[in-house]
Write an enzyme that holds these catalytic residues in place. Sequence first.
Site, PDB file in Angstrom:
ATOM      1  N   ARG A 188       0.820  -1.206   0.000  1.00 28.64           N
ATOM      2  CA  ARG A 188       0.000   0.000   0.000  1.00 28.64           C
ATOM      3  C   ARG A 188       0.858   1.263   0.000  1.00 28.64           C
ATOM      4  NH1 ARG A 188      -5.038  -0.057   1.800  1.00 28.64           N
ATOM      5  NH2 ARG A 188      -4.764  -1.964   3.001  1.00 28.64           N
ATOM      6  N   CYS A 214     -26.675  -5.490  -7.922  1.00 30.03           N
ATOM      7  CA  CYS A 214     -27.928  -5.824  -7.254  1.00 30.03           C
ATOM      8  C   CYS A 214     -27.694  -6.515  -5.923  1.00 30.03           C
ATOM      9  CB  CYS A 214     -28.756  -6.731  -8.150  1.00 30.03           C
ATOM     10  SG  CYS A 214     -29.519  -5.846  -9.502  1.00 30.03           S
TER      11      CYS A 214
END
Lengths: 376, 376
Positions: free
Chosen positions: A255, A324
């Site tokens: 990171r 969804c």
Amino acid sequence: MTDRIREFLRNRREDGPCLVVDLDVVRDNYLAFAHALPDTRVFYAVKANPAPEVLKLLASLGSCFDTASVAEIEMALAAGATPDRISFGNTIKKERDVARAFELGIRLYAVDCEAEVEKVARVAPGSRVFCRILCDGAGAEWPLSRKFGCDPSLAVGVLEHAHRLGLEAYGVSFHVGSQQRNPRAWDQALASAAGIFRDCAERGIGLSMVNLGGGFPAKYLNDIPAVEAYGSSIFDSLRAHFGNAIPETIIEPGRGMVGNAGVIEAEVVLVSRKSADDVVRWVYLDIGKFGGLAETMEEAIRYPIRTERDGDTLEDCILAGPTCDSADVLYEKTPYPLPVSLAIGDKVLIEGAGAYTTTYAAVAFNGFPPLKAYHI
Amino acid sequence: MTDRIREFLRNRREDGPCLVVDLDVVRDNYLAFAHALPDTRVFYAVKANPAPEVLKLLASLGSCFDTASVAEIEMALAAGATPDRISFGNTIKKERDVARAFELGIRLYAVDCEAEVEKVARVAPGSRVFCRILCDGAGAEWPLSRKFGCDPSLAVGVLEHAHRLGLEAYGVSFHVGSQQRNPRAWDQALASAAGIFRDCAERGIGLSMVNLGGGFPAKYLNDIPAVEAYGSSIFDSLRAHFGNAIPETIIEPGRGMVGNAGVIEAEVVLVSRKSADDVVRWVYLDIGKFGGLAETMEEAIRYPIRTERDGDTLEDCILAGPTCDSADVLYEKTPYPLPVSLAIGDKVLIEGAGAYTTTYAAVAFNGFPPLKAYHI
């Protein structure tokens, strides 16, 4: 955000979200690590962003590579790293994957229990192993579990077992937790590591190396200490706990190496309210938890988001993805302030997105393609 | 587990986890839905498992398809469904995706706010829309958020807006929450739907259809009511709330259609303890949260797991995946009982894995490939 990324996005025409990574920022980050920790070897955590462009750049700068699988080892080799610059840092490996790594020339393996030592001893004879110890992870933003590492009290036994089976008991590793914002977080683990060095020495086993792991943060919404602060704090702890016998050290930034180098451009698909008296809007983007923003899980990583309307009044919203799936919500417990004028079709820029985005994207959930990426 | 899957796995030689789906089970499930709800059209929720073999089978049986994206519409068409058997059921759609769907012949769209109605009116003129309303989801195992649907009090306005813009205000939809184990859960939403039908009728708008959504469960560890129980309970509620004017209805089973048809074969990579006094083992598999078992998020879905040692004494373990991500833990808050004799290299069978697994898999997190699948 850099001028190069801004320029790239200005010329982009295709549909759908995409990540753009500025390799110049990656280069600067590598040089900052090398400068802040001059006696430490850098093993880039490939899993953070395994794009060939990133791996090639880092290989050319002299970086080593921390890998999680045979596929990552092959990627690092393809980028030009020699096998002696690659560690197989996953403590959970199939024996046949260790064998394959050994065939590829890898001689450095992470372990955290005797069963894993035995796999390495059987199929990667004579290799170096380091034992990962547990660390509490206080101060880290991405949750650290007890998944990797053993209690420091077990480490001497694990390393002795390796020594007995003909492996080189090479050292100790730990991880202070990803996105670690406290530069002092390494101190306690280094005290444990020094204790393991002493206990091993008493048994005639001379350890050489401490793997300081990752945890170096990327800039998201909050400010973070500079890498120099980490370097000097770690050096102080090394001196405090190892005295004049400071061991060889390595770090595994992922990171911290690529996070701030990348920006995701996404689009507002819908803005709505659920009832007449709702005070908080719902804003839906064309990227969500399953399209690359998996680290919003439990709202752990809070990305800075820029819009073209940033001068306007801000108002909280619940931010969600396009699928969804009802779990595909990015920020709800802590709503996100965005311009009240934000409208359907607006582009948004999600900053600090260079790490842990592309590879987390689902293959085709809801039929949506994985996150596109450009490394420029 | 079926004999056909068992036979397939007996002959499998390749490495890595894989899903095997028995299409005979899918067929039985479709016929059970058709039988239990004889007056209801089945719209299979493609997102649950979009494998071409599943879509082709269901198309041949006469199923309709609920889709979440243009890509899913194209898959349903490729499987042989005609456009009149496909709904675009995602309430969050880009306007250009609605336009593309309209070009492909789709005339049935979900909406939950006026802004979405306007997109449909602009680029899919004259189409049918149904308005999704919020539902509390009590009794569901997979968390239902407020992400989809509006408060029932807003629905009449949304449908009236559609009517005014030249669309056909077709009906109401809701979702009672995925893996819904209470067959009575539809009752309250049907009462709301009936109210919306009355309110629309008063304004001269005749609604025709109630979309009962999904929520039909798959068998995991706990027993579930038979599909007939859902059918009769829903029919009772329809009669109670709509009297003699029972509307056209559709259901959107996904998990209930394919969940119990699939089994994942995985392998034990490591078994270890973290300290001398740990009572709970860690068991690591070669599949985890990012390799297809995303629904273990917050330990929501608890899969049945079979081993070759199931006669032996059971003992709790923490179950985790193979990646270097500390969040890749499947069951920890509620540890999972597995045979104490379970060993590295053992195969395990994860049952009820036919839905929401393959498409959730990450493209290449940690270099691991997505979940392989076979539909037989």
